[in-house]
Design a protein around this motif. Structure first.
Motif, mmCIF file in Angstrom:
data_model
loop_
_atom_site.group_PDB
_atom_site.id
_atom_site.type_symbol
_atom_site.label_atom_id
_atom_site.label_comp_id
_atom_site.label_asym_id
_atom_site.label_seq_id
_atom_site.Cartn_x
_atom_site.Cartn_y
_atom_site.Cartn_z
ATOM 1 N N ARG A 1 -3.386 16.009 -63.213
ATOM 2 C CA ARG A 1 -4.231 15.057 -63.953
ATOM 3 C C ARG A 1 -4.172 13.677 -63.322
ATOM 4 O O ARG A 1 -5.193 12.999 -63.180
ATOM 5 C CB ARG A 1 -3.785 14.999 -65.425
ATOM 6 C CG ARG A 1 -4.464 13.902 -66.233
ATOM 7 C CD ARG A 1 -4.261 14.105 -67.729
ATOM 8 N NE ARG A 1 -2.874 14.222 -68.099
ATOM 9 C CZ ARG A 1 -2.053 13.185 -68.313
ATOM 10 N NH1 ARG A 1 -2.497 11.944 -68.166
ATOM 11 N NH2 ARG A 1 -0.797 13.387 -68.676
ATOM 12 N N LYS B 1 4.283 14.788 -58.038
ATOM 13 C CA LYS B 1 4.955 16.083 -58.115
ATOM 14 C C LYS B 1 3.906 17.167 -58.371
ATOM 15 O O LYS B 1 2.745 16.880 -58.632
ATOM 16 C CB LYS B 1 6.003 16.071 -59.230
ATOM 17 C CG LYS B 1 7.068 14.989 -59.069
ATOM 18 C CD LYS B 1 7.874 15.190 -57.799
ATOM 19 C CE LYS B 1 9.056 14.224 -57.715
ATOM 20 N NZ LYS B 1 8.627 12.826 -57.511
ATOM 21 N N ASP B 2 4.353 18.413 -58.322
ATOM 22 C CA ASP B 2 3.410 19.527 -58.415
ATOM 23 C C ASP B 2 2.647 19.536 -59.738
ATOM 24 O O ASP B 2 1.518 20.015 -59.806
ATOM 25 C CB ASP B 2 4.158 20.853 -58.239
ATOM 26 C CG ASP B 2 3.251 21.970 -57.736
ATOM 27 O OD1 ASP B 2 2.325 21.680 -56.953
ATOM 28 O OD2 ASP B 2 3.464 23.132 -58.124
ATOM 29 N N HIS B 3 3.245 18.985 -60.801
ATOM 30 C CA HIS B 3 2.597 19.015 -62.116
ATOM 31 C C HIS B 3 1.712 17.798 -62.373
ATOM 32 O O HIS B 3 1.171 17.651 -63.472
ATOM 33 C CB HIS B 3 3.654 19.116 -63.221
ATOM 34 C CG HIS B 3 4.596 17.951 -63.266
ATOM 35 N ND1 HIS B 3 5.679 17.839 -62.413
ATOM 36 C CD2 HIS B 3 4.621 16.830 -64.047
ATOM 37 C CE1 HIS B 3 6.333 16.724 -62.674
ATOM 38 N NE2 HIS B 3 5.704 16.089 -63.657
ATOM 39 N N HIS B 4 1.531 16.943 -61.383
ATOM 40 C CA HIS B 4 0.758 15.715 -61.581
ATOM 41 C C HIS B 4 -0.719 15.884 -61.209
ATOM 42 O O HIS B 4 -1.325 14.976 -60.636
ATOM 43 C CB HIS B 4 1.366 14.575 -60.753
ATOM 44 C CG HIS B 4 2.642 14.043 -61.308
ATOM 45 N ND1 HIS B 4 3.675 13.572 -60.513
ATOM 46 C CD2 HIS B 4 3.069 13.908 -62.592
ATOM 47 C CE1 HIS B 4 4.671 13.173 -61.278
ATOM 48 N NE2 HIS B 4 4.326 13.363 -62.542
ATOM 49 N N ASP C 1 -0.110 29.702 -56.717
ATOM 50 C CA ASP C 1 0.232 28.317 -57.019
ATOM 51 C C ASP C 1 -0.688 27.800 -58.129
ATOM 52 O O ASP C 1 -1.819 28.264 -58.279
ATOM 53 C CB ASP C 1 0.074 27.434 -55.779
ATOM 54 C CG ASP C 1 1.054 27.807 -54.674
ATOM 55 O OD1 ASP C 1 2.102 28.391 -55.005
ATOM 56 O OD2 ASP C 1 0.765 27.520 -53.501
ATOM 57 N N THR C 2 -0.199 26.830 -58.891
ATOM 58 C CA THR C 2 -1.028 26.290 -59.974
ATOM 59 C C THR C 2 -1.077 24.768 -59.989
ATOM 60 O O THR C 2 -1.908 24.193 -60.673
ATOM 61 C CB THR C 2 -0.507 26.754 -61.352
ATOM 62 O OG1 THR C 2 0.866 26.363 -61.491
ATOM 63 C CG2 THR C 2 -0.629 28.259 -61.503
ATOM 64 N N GLY C 3 -0.205 24.110 -59.257
ATOM 65 C CA GLY C 3 -0.161 22.657 -59.282
ATOM 66 C C GLY C 3 -0.849 22.047 -58.074
ATOM 67 O O GLY C 3 -1.754 22.635 -57.475
ATOM 68 N N ASP D 1 -2.885 19.064 -72.894
ATOM 69 C CA ASP D 1 -2.707 18.396 -71.597
ATOM 70 C C ASP D 1 -2.904 19.372 -70.435
ATOM 71 O O ASP D 1 -2.095 19.430 -69.503
ATOM 72 C CB ASP D 1 -1.315 17.758 -71.520
ATOM 73 C CG ASP D 1 -1.211 16.725 -70.402
ATOM 74 O OD1 ASP D 1 -2.259 16.393 -69.803
ATOM 75 O OD2 ASP D 1 -0.091 16.265 -70.115
ATOM 76 N N GLY D 2 -3.990 20.124 -70.484
ATOM 77 C CA GLY D 2 -4.275 21.106 -69.447
ATOM 78 C C GLY D 2 -5.408 20.672 -68.532
ATOM 79 O O GLY D 2 -5.703 19.480 -68.388
ATOM 80 N N THR E 1 6.736 22.559 -53.510
ATOM 81 C CA THR E 1 7.014 23.944 -53.904
ATOM 82 C C THR E 1 8.475 24.358 -53.839
ATOM 83 O O THR E 1 8.881 25.280 -54.543
ATOM 84 C CB THR E 1 6.211 24.916 -53.022
ATOM 85 O OG1 THR E 1 6.583 24.715 -51.641
ATOM 86 C CG2 THR E 1 4.719 24.684 -53.185
#
Length: 284
Positions: free
Chosen positions: A139, A134-137, A170-172, A69-70, A245
């Protein structure tokens, strides 16, 4: 019995990975020796039973992409959604066409859904569209842009992410909004709106989308789209970055009954596609 990969009549609630789910259920049941009519599902059952990576390398690779899921999964699913071919996706994602084909059939079977729908929104973007990304969304965000059916815009959304990735820790999603970002302000505004959908809209999302499309296509900006961003426009980007963040808590704004109500996602997408069609017709 002839084996085929033609999609059967499905339950309208079946998820895009229905074939993989079916294969998992069958491989763990007393029906594991049953021969299925659907070839790719049968291959998945055989792979799950044997765990033979050498015999089923494409299924193995597709499964790895799905489970990790990357970024590869996020980009491939978005490009499938936007309507690109296996060959185009393979080039962008540095994969073989066979892996893309297997992935789409086993894990992301959406190509039979050719128009915007609640089913697509539910299974590709889901709750973040309504509750805030959110930051991880990442995809889900790429899927949301892909649903608008404009490959040129999706290309820029993905390209901008990788460009910014070289200049920040940052990554998200916050990578698009960080101070000093080179991301176009229209794209930032659209993403900020996705992060804080509960705020009253400061601008029409479809107009910003169309202006961004005209910008990346180096087209003259339509007169009705030339309204410059306000200070609130930039403030909303800052607030969205803080939400992503720092866990900044925001109080949902009280809606003024005189403010326009946001269109439903399907209506929003259809409106953009209609305006793009009119624009193309006018230019021919």
């Amino acid at each position: 019995m002839s084996l085929t990969n033609e999609p059967p009549q499905l339950n309208m609630f079946a998820p895009p990975c229905w074939r993989w789910n079916t294969a998992c259920e069958i491989s763990e049941s007393s029906l594991a020796d049953q021969i299925l009519e659907d070839q790719i599902t049968q291959d998945a059952v055989d792979y799950l039973k044997s765990q033979d990576e050498a015999q089923y390398p494409e299924i193995y690779e597709a499964c790895q992409i799905f489970q990790e899921d990357g970024l590869c999964r996020a980009e491939m699913e978005a490009r499938i959604l936007v309507g690109q071919s296996d060959a185009e996706i393979a080039v962008h994602c540095d994969l073989t066409q066979e892996i893309v084909d297997i992935y789409e059939k086993l894990f992301f079977s959406v190509r039979h859904r050719t128009t915007p729908s609640d089913w697509l929104l539910k299974h590709t973007v889901g709750p973040p569209h309504f509750t805030g990304f959110k930051d991880h969304h990442l995809r889900q965000l790429w899927a949301w842009f892909a649903l608008h059916g404009v490959p040129e815009v999706l290309d820029q959304v993905i390209w901008a992410y990788y460009e910014e990735l070289e200049h920040t820790d940052d990554t998200g999603l916050s990578i698009y909004l960080h101070p000093g970002s080179y991301v176009h302000s229209d794209l930032q505004a659209m993403i900020a709106d996705c992060v804080t959908p509960y705020f009253p809209p400061l601008y029409q999302w479809d107009h910003v989308f169309l202006r961004y499309y005209q910008f990346i296509q180096e087209l003259p900006i339509s007169e009705e789209l030339q309204t410059p961003p306000s200070q609130n426009y930039h403030n909303k980007i800052k607030v969205a970055y803080g939400v992503l963040t720092s866990g900044l808590k925001v109080i949902t704004a009280v809606w003024d009954c005189n403010l326009p109500i946001k269109e439903s996602p399907t209506e929003e997408i259809e409106n953009i596609l209609r305006m793009l069609d009119l624009q193309k017709t006018a230019s021919t």
